[in-house]
Scaffold this motif. Structure first.
Motif, short mmCIF file in Angstrom:
data_model
loop_
_atom_site.label_atom_id
_atom_site.label_comp_id
_atom_site.label_asym_id
_atom_site.label_seq_id
_atom_site.Cartn_x
_atom_site.Cartn_y
_atom_site.Cartn_z
N UNK A 181 0.84 -1.20 0.00
CA UNK A 181 0.00 0.00 0.00
C UNK A 181 0.88 1.25 0.00
N UNK A 182 0.40 2.28 -0.67
CA UNK A 182 1.11 3.56 -0.72
C UNK A 182 0.89 4.29 0.61
N UNK A 183 1.98 4.58 1.31
CA UNK A 183 1.89 5.27 2.58
C UNK A 183 2.79 6.50 2.55
N UNK A 184 2.49 7.45 3.40
CA UNK A 184 3.27 8.68 3.48
C UNK A 184 3.71 8.92 4.92
N UNK A 185 4.62 9.87 5.08
CA UNK A 185 5.03 10.32 6.41
C UNK A 185 5.17 11.84 6.34
N UNK A 186 4.04 12.55 6.39
CA UNK A 186 4.09 14.00 6.22
C UNK A 186 4.90 14.72 7.29
N UNK A 187 4.91 14.19 8.51
CA UNK A 187 5.69 14.84 9.57
C UNK A 187 7.19 14.77 9.26
N UNK A 188 7.65 13.61 8.77
CA UNK A 188 9.06 13.49 8.40
C UNK A 188 9.38 14.38 7.21
N UNK A 189 8.48 14.45 6.23
CA UNK A 189 8.69 15.35 5.10
C UNK A 189 8.82 16.79 5.58
N UNK A 190 7.99 17.18 6.53
CA UNK A 190 8.06 18.54 7.06
C UNK A 190 9.38 18.78 7.80
N UNK A 191 9.86 17.76 8.52
CA UNK A 191 11.15 17.88 9.20
C UNK A 191 12.27 18.10 8.19
#
Length: 597
Positions: A181-191
């Motif tokens: 499944x396609x998953x994201x980590x927006x908090x890490x991207x923001x870091x």
């Protein structure tokens, strides 16, 4: 017949434990980068796409060969213990070992700083270009690996009820993601994006901007978030209780990655380089020194003599690891004596016709070895089920009984003559709760330090716990021949040793050497809690001649068979005698990927 092709090229070679990471590394050459830019980009993508095995809060040793230098150096990304970490602190809390999960075992995150040091000193590209693929995958998504999904599933209840920031990061709408499944980590991207913004705002040249990113992590908003969480929160850990951590912003602010000389040994015309005894790297060299006295080629690859000899030599070398290895900045480690060929000659005489079930460290320089007692382990309640996962410190689901230890690997060699290899690990999703606002957990390498007094690996403030991470670079005539490593915890320096011996002694190509049937012993106590040992074990992948297995059992080995292609994920790059670049990757796990062009 090979399962993966032999890959040869003229411009660059990349191999890593994830196909997206290898592709990101190769893309750096299109931007004018070199092997060091490519390795850094590969590493940052691995932090995103293999979160069950590593992260920005983890650690890494990086072995580096600069074209024309004729030498190898190691960038140490193993962060030390916090200033408050003493044996008394843990003993006062009724602990006989540092927990393998939670906040108590957190060390300074070394991986991010080490990769910036490599990029600043040896790369050519700006940080924004090198970090861009990782930002993209964190922000726009990537297919989650089956093992990552399985680990999230085993911890889902914990993530929902206790480590809620981990739940927000790894659960999708409160549910366990299915494999692929396609998953994201927006908090890490923001870091990552904030680190880049502060880097760009600092101005100046490329090197100054990279330094600014280091400062934003270790002396800025990242360190502040880690301090607030570590010292202000109490989270459930492997003890079954809620504990806060020791790691503070001051611990991070005072840390810089170091550049150190490697240790090396000549083996049949190959100059083999490893990191120091803060890793388990010297054990690879000790095994080679012992094996040098045997005619392995005459024994034949995969014979009972070959496996018996390799395993018995491993037992002796790893026994020395248990007795003597630790941070040489804080302990007197007799390295010269341990690697002395006279010492190896003496130790080699202990290899007999029967399997040894006794841990037998040597006495380098006549010193008396000290084997630390194993801490008691009362077992874990069956309910809740996630407590058993936290109790076992390796980044794998507990139900697996073979090759539980795991991590990541990447290696790059380029046409200029540069070579780099690293084994990133730590900060995995099972180890510790995600730090709010950052998108990643802290590492728990502190579990490998001891609470017993007087050992080289006894915990102390500012001291590096001994790690299992152990990449290798091999030179021939001062030029890079092979750069390789593997995931695998304590088994790393057995699986990579088998690969190297297959190549040097048995004449296999790198890809053939990788795909050959694997084996190891679990003779010594694991470096991870709860430090289990199986003294007479010899674990092999299925497919060996039954006569060989019968002979090994006759010699006293407790032979256990596991599924084919399950022991290790060796990744290798290098250069052939006619200046072609080679890349090889293990088919084990169906995710490592090599590229050559």
């Amino acid at each position: 017949m090979l399962l993966r092709p032999e890959l040869l090229g003229t411009q660059a070679a990349v191999s890593s434990t994830h196909w997206l990471a290898s592709a990101a590394g190769m893309a750096m050459f299109d931007l004018g980068g070199n092997a060091f830019d490519a390795a850094t980009a590969t590493a940052f993508v691995i932090q995103v796409v293999e979160p069950h095995l590593n992260g920005p809060g983890g650690d890494v040793p990086i072995l580096v060969h600069r074209a024309g230098s004729g030498s190898v150096e190691v960038i140490c990304g193993q962060g030390p213990m916090p200033a408050g970490a003493t044996p008394e602190f843990f003993r006062d809390r009724g602990l006989s070992a540092i927990p393998g999960s939670g906040l108590l075992s957190a060390v300074v995150p070394g991986a991010f700083g080490a990769w910036l040091r490599l990029l600043r000193d040896h790369g050519r590209l700006p940080l924004a270009d090198v970090l861009a693929p990782a930002v993209h995958y964190a922000e726009h998504g990537y297919p989650i690996l089956p093992k990552a999904a399985e680990m999230i599933g085993s911890l889902a209840e914990l993530f929902r009820d206790e480590w809620t920031e981990s739940g927000r990061t790894y659960l999708v709408g409160g549910a366990v993601p299915t494999p692929g499944r396609r998953v994201t980590n927006p908090a890490l991207a923001a870091t990552y994006r904030r680190l880049l913004a502060e880097s760009q705002a600092a101005g100046g040249n490329r090197e100054h901007r990279i330094e600014a990113a280091h400062q934003a992590f270790y002396g800025g908003f990242v360190a502040e978030a880690i301090d607030a969480f570590s010292t202000g929160a109490e989270m459930v850990d492997a003890t079954g209780r809620r504990n806060g951590g020791l790691l503070t912003a001051d611990d991070l602010a005072g840390w810089q990655p170091t550049v150190e000389e490697t240790l090396s040994l000549d083996y049949r015309g190959h100059e083999v380089h490893k990191a120091g005894p803060w890793s388990q790297g010297p054990v690879f060299l000790q095994q080679l020194a012992l094996l040098e006295g045997f005619d392995l080629a005459a024994m034949g690859a995969g014979s009972a003599d070959h496996l018996h000899t390799a395993v018995e030599c491993a037992k002796l070398a790893f026994a020395d690891r248990e007795a003597w290895y630790g941070d040489p900045l804080h302990a007197d480690v007799p390295l010269k004596a341990l690697l002395d060929r006279g010492y190896a000659d003496e130790r080699r005489r202990l290899v007999g016709d029967r399997a040894s079930g006794v841990l037998r460290p040597g006495s380098p320089d006549g010193r008396e070895p000290f084997l630390p007692p194993l801490p008691g382990h009362a077992g874990v309640p069956e309910d809740p089920s996630w407590l058993a996962q936290l109790d076992d410190g390796v980044p794998a689901v507990v139900k697996r009984t073979a090759a539980k230890g795991d991590t990541c690997c990447l290696t790059v060699t380029d046409a200029e003559g540069n070579a780099v290899v690293a084994t990133p690990s730590g900060g995995w999703l099972k180890s510790s709760p995600v730090v709010p606002g950052l998108g990643f957990p802290l590492g728990t390498r502190g579990q490998m330090a001891l609470l017993v007094d007087g050992h080289p690996n006894t915990v102390a403030p500012g001291k590096r716990p001994r790690t299992t991470l152990s990449p290798t670079i091999v030179l021939r005539d001062g030029r890079p021949h092979l750069a390789f490593g593997t995931p695998g915890g304590d088994q790393q320096d057995q699986w990579t040793l088998n690969f190297f011996v297959n190549h040097v002694d048995f004449g296999m190509s790198p890809q053939e050497a990788i795909e050959a049937t694997g084996f190891h012993t679990d003779h010594v106590p694991s470096s991870f809690t709860p430090r289990v040992a199986k003294p007479l074990s010899l674990v092999t992948e299925r497919g060996r001649d039954e006569a060989v297995l019968a002979e090994l059992r006759r010699r006293g080995h407790e032979v256990g068979e596991v599924a084919p292609f399950t022991l290790g994920k060796v990744c290798a790059t290098g250069r052939t005698s006619d200046d072609l670049l080679l890349a090889a990757a293990s088919p084990r796990g169906a995710q490592a990927y090599a590229i050559a062009r």
